[in-house]
Design an enzyme around this catalytic site. Structure first.
Site, PDB file in Angstrom:
ATOM      1  N   HIS A   1      -0.972  -0.806  13.379  1.00 47.84           N
ATOM      2  CA  HIS A   1      -1.160  -1.243  12.001  1.00 47.84           C
ATOM      3  C   HIS A   1       0.162  -1.823  11.520  1.00 47.84           C
ATOM      4  O   HIS A   1       1.039  -2.143  12.318  1.00 47.84           O
ATOM      5  CB  HIS A   1      -1.671  -0.094  11.129  1.00 47.84           C
ATOM      6  CG  HIS A   1      -0.847   1.144  11.180  1.00 47.84           C
ATOM      7  ND1 HIS A   1       0.119   1.426  10.246  1.00 47.84           N
ATOM      8  CD2 HIS A   1      -0.831   2.182  12.057  1.00 47.84           C
ATOM      9  CE1 HIS A   1       0.686   2.584  10.532  1.00 47.84           C
ATOM     10  NE2 HIS A   1       0.130   3.065  11.636  1.00 47.84           N
TER      11      HIS A   1
ATOM     12  N   HIS B   1       0.852  -1.187   0.000  1.00 47.54           N
ATOM     13  CA  HIS B   1       0.000   0.000   0.000  1.00 47.54           C
ATOM     14  C   HIS B   1       0.888   1.236   0.000  1.00 47.54           C
ATOM     15  O   HIS B   1       2.099   1.145   0.207  1.00 47.54           O
ATOM     16  CB  HIS B   1      -0.950   0.012   1.205  1.00 47.54           C
ATOM     17  CG  HIS B   1      -0.275  -0.124   2.530  1.00 47.54           C
ATOM     18  ND1 HIS B   1       0.208  -1.336   2.996  1.00 47.54           N
ATOM     19  CD2 HIS B   1       0.008   0.778   3.505  1.00 47.54           C
ATOM     20  CE1 HIS B   1       0.740  -1.177   4.192  1.00 47.54           C
ATOM     21  NE2 HIS B   1       0.648   0.114   4.523  1.00 47.54           N
TER      22      HIS B   1
END
Length: 376
Positions: free
Chosen positions: A299, A62
């Site tokens: 995360h 990402h």
């Protein structure tokens, strides 16, 4: 709940290396209208900062915060590489999930995916799946067998009770709320007398009405007397497969070693660890608790920093989110750490067993205090 379309899944793809794989995924995100052309630069830059390899053959490439303006709408593209793609440091990815998200939308998606993918058997099935439909079912958890339900939601501690019936009713209600049993199970376990295991521990179950494997635990604030026998804690088992057997074995080990009294005084997280982790039964385990201050929780990037810190030591280390399910996870697995769903302010308990356990806990505390690569 994020929904995944079969149009966003690409089985049987090939790529010579990680960069080629990422460029393919970025092109698919652009083709789907999720990102502008510059997003690929952020995806490649992210890999230079921190590898997006999660473990179990899964990577989640990402972009960086600098390329969020390139995101047009949140979405994912899933690429399966049956031959595998080297993702660095001896890591091979068989499935890469490209994520495009503005703000922090991807964090919920990431937690959802890691919860499914942390199941080792699912990761293996993802490698061998041949159709987009099969891959989608696996990623959405539709083919995942239900894991044993034993967490904070099935425990009731420090109950004011003077009879087993109170504990029986509490456990039956917890299991019913979890969808693990039906009315027949509830009636049976409330009406029939539990079995005395000794040391204040009692057990009950039912041959009828088991819908899902689960374990409920209720504990009285003070032990009470049942026909001359001590009663303080009741374990109720719903058995739909063999998963509860491991819990019963650990319970048996505690009783055989005259250590069941630990269950009568432990807090929720420790009690769960005693019933779900073999390491918790030993006497040389150290533990420490820390609060996560990262704005977006654990995360992928701070999670990687935490796991890398843990991997510097030889001790066996587990981590428990005290504000989550309360179940311990392997601290060396990024997949399982991210799946804990840790948010800002959550309390983590680390347990370490080994020659360098004390040093490991100190290093973990220092890393968390320093912000896990995101600043204190």
């Amino acid at each position: 709940m994020f929904q995944l379309s079969v149009q966003d899944i690409h089985p049987g793809e090939q790529a010579g290396n990680k960069e080629e794989a990422i460029r393919q995924i970025a092109a698919a995100l652009a083709q789907a209208g999720n990102v502008a052309g510059g997003y690929v630069d952020g995806m490649l830059a992210r890999e230079q900062q921190t590898s997006t390899f999660l473990g179990n053959g899964i990577a989640i490439p990402h972009g960086t915060t600098d390329t969020r303006d390139q995101v047009l709408k949140t979405g994912v593209q899933v690429f399966q590489f049956p031959q595998g793609v080297t993702w660095g440091e001896g890591q091979v990815a068989y499935v890469a999930i490209g994520i495009a998200a503005s703000s922090d939308e991807h964090l919920g998606l990431l937690r959802q995916l890691t919860h499914v993918l942390s199941d080792d058997s699912v990761a293996e099935q993802l490698k061998s799946a041949t159709t987009a439909e099969e891959l989608r079912a696996l990623l959405m958890g539709e083919k995942q067998s239900e894991q044993l339900k034993l967490d904070n939601e099935t425990m009731t501690l420090d109950v004011i009770a003077s009879s087993l019936v109170t504990l029986q009713a509490l456990n039956a209600a917890r299991l019913k709320e979890a969808g693990a049993v039906d009315a027949a199970f509830v009636a049976k376990t409330i009406n029939d007398s539990p079995m005395n295991l000794g040391q204040g521990i009692w057990l009950n179950d039912s041959a009828e009405g088991n819908l899902r494997s689960a374990v409920a635990v209720s504990r009285a604030t003070q032990a009470f007397d049942v026909e001359g026998e001590k009663a303080a804690l009741l374990v109720t088992v719903a058995m739909n497969d063999e998963q509860p057997i491991a819990v019963l074995k650990r319970l048996g080990d505690l009783l055989l070693n005259n250590k069941a009294d630990r269950l009568l005084s432990a807090d929720a997280a420790t009690l769960l660890a005693l019933l779900t982790s073999d390491d918790a039964l030993t006497d040389d385990v150290l533990s420490a608790e820390f609060v996560v201050r990262n704005e977006h929780g654990l995360h992928a990037r701070p999670g990687t920093m935490l796991v890398n810190t843990i991997k510097q030591f030889n001790s066996e280390i587990t981590v428990t989110n005290l504000d989550g399910t309360g179940k311990p996870a392997n601290g060396r697995s990024l997949m399982k750490v991210v799946a804990l769903g840790v948010k800002k302010g959550h309390r983590l308990r680390f347990t370490a067993q080994g020659e360098d356990a004390e040093q490991a806990l100190k290093a973990i505390g220092d890393a968390i205090a320093a912000g896990l690569g995101e600043g204190a």
